[in-house]
Scaffold this motif. Sequence first.
Motif, short mmCIF file in Angstrom:
data_model
loop_
_atom_site.label_atom_id
_atom_site.label_comp_id
_atom_site.label_asym_id
_atom_site.label_seq_id
_atom_site.Cartn_x
_atom_site.Cartn_y
_atom_site.Cartn_z
N GLY A 93 61.73 51.75 7.10
CA GLY A 93 61.21 53.01 6.58
C GLY A 93 61.79 54.22 7.29
O GLY A 93 62.21 55.20 6.65
N ILE A 153 55.60 54.79 2.87
CA ILE A 153 55.36 53.35 3.03
C ILE A 153 54.08 53.14 3.80
O ILE A 153 53.90 53.71 4.89
N ARG A 182 55.38 52.71 -1.68
CA ARG A 182 55.73 51.30 -1.45
C ARG A 182 54.73 50.63 -0.51
O ARG A 182 54.30 51.24 0.48
N LEU A 239 58.78 47.27 7.61
CA LEU A 239 57.97 48.47 7.41
C LEU A 239 58.44 49.60 8.32
O LEU A 239 58.83 50.67 7.85
#
Length: 532
Positions: free
Chosen positions: A234, A215, A263, A230
């Motif tokens: 993650g 990510i 992502r 995030l």
Amino acid sequence: MALASPYPDVEIPNVSVPEFVLAAGKARPDAPALIDGLKGDVITHGQLAAYVDRVAANLHARGLRKGDVVAMFVPNTPWYPVIFHGIAKAGMVMSPINSLYTPDEIAFQLKDSGAKILITINLFMERVEPAIEKAPVDEVVVLDFRDGYANLFDLLGEDAPSVDVEIDAENDLVTLPYSSGTTGLPKGVMLTHRNLVANVAQCRPLINLKEDERIIAVLPFFHIYGLTVLMNQGLAWGGAVVTLPRFDLEDFLRTIQDHKITRAFVAPPILLAMAKHPVVDQYDLSSLTSILSGAAPLDEQLAHAAEDRLRKGAEDGVKVGQGYGMTELSPVSHTTPDPGCEPPGARSDVPKGSVGYAVPNTECRLINPETGQDAADGERGELWIRGPQVMKGYLNNEEATRTTIDAEGWLHTGDVAIVDAEGRYTVVDRVKELIKYKGYQVAPAELEAVLIGHPEIADAAVIGVPDKESGEELPKAFCVRAPGSEITEEAVMAYMAEKVAPHKKVRFVEFIDAVPKSAAGKILRKDLKARA
């Protein structure tokens, strides 16, 4: 009428944020957890857990105790999650400060939050020093070394004994970000361990992150979107979070290419660059499978344009969707699901203009702003939300808390939405005063207070006006000159540029004889919008 999420409720563990987020890494101690996108430095999941223990121990050894506030004025680095979770493990509260803030804005947050320690970097010290003159703290830690200050190594030292703090997940705060809410000056949003654990767990059925995911983390961790979606999401599912300190398009694209990013969670301005900028074609973005936009409304045509362009470089294409939330919601209440993660009975893909479905354990209502009653089927209304992600309240501000969260636990978002027959929501308008610029909140009341502080301005009001090219809202000030003043538009804008962060700068100024106000003294912003 309460509208439940179409997804079954999920279990929310009664544990602290570090205990929940770091659990997955125990099975993969040698796998990368955090990667510096520019330097390539790696912190493994095993190292992350060990470093978090050290930060908690050393903060405790410095005299900090459960409930104390530690402010972080730091850009995205692999060390940001380490320090956040160290603070949380010690039962302390992390208050993130926007990296763009001016000394006055930093001082306000330090004083209002009651921060005991400020953690920062060398580059920011020219703003920190005047800020702590106005709002002193017990200590400043400069992570990347500065004479006379503690540094990162001091937070990682081996001598301090580990700490085991009992945490009441439902009531103990873990972070204190600042938000303007639906109106007014910035306020400390009290988010508990349960709030953040719940929100990561709630997103799981819709965002099916795998252990091998990478990510890209360019959205700032000081923003609740970056912190929860995030960083913590993650790490919680065992993936790798690749950090960038700021957005630079070529650095961003190069990082996706070199680190095989799968992502990207972004804001609309980044998606606009990916859809339109010619340099994008110079990079191999084929590893990318999903882009989810948040923090501000995403234009439907822009979403299609980005998806169409990026499909050319990827085997299976890139899915572009969007979500909705706010700091007071930890932040997610709605999002577009991954392919294959649609709720039972879903008959079609989420339209690009929609923010998707309510996440599990979330109830919604749409309220007609004129009548205060539930909107009729198919009609728009102010979005109210109830669920475990709803904040505990605003710090030291019971009045603002009562205005935002009613007696039945419904949070009044100030956004107007509509829901279709399949339970997919689209945000169509705003009833709140807040201006959204590039995903950042801009509170008119805050800018008005700064404007009125100028000796040549007798009164002022601020509204957001749409930019014809980008569609962004830009702050416009209506000013009443003080008697005898001949202050110019340029002088007002220059004054504001010195006083506030770049995203809060006044972009337009208009002088008027008087600010229109109601009998109760409230600014009539509709009248100003009509003449803007």
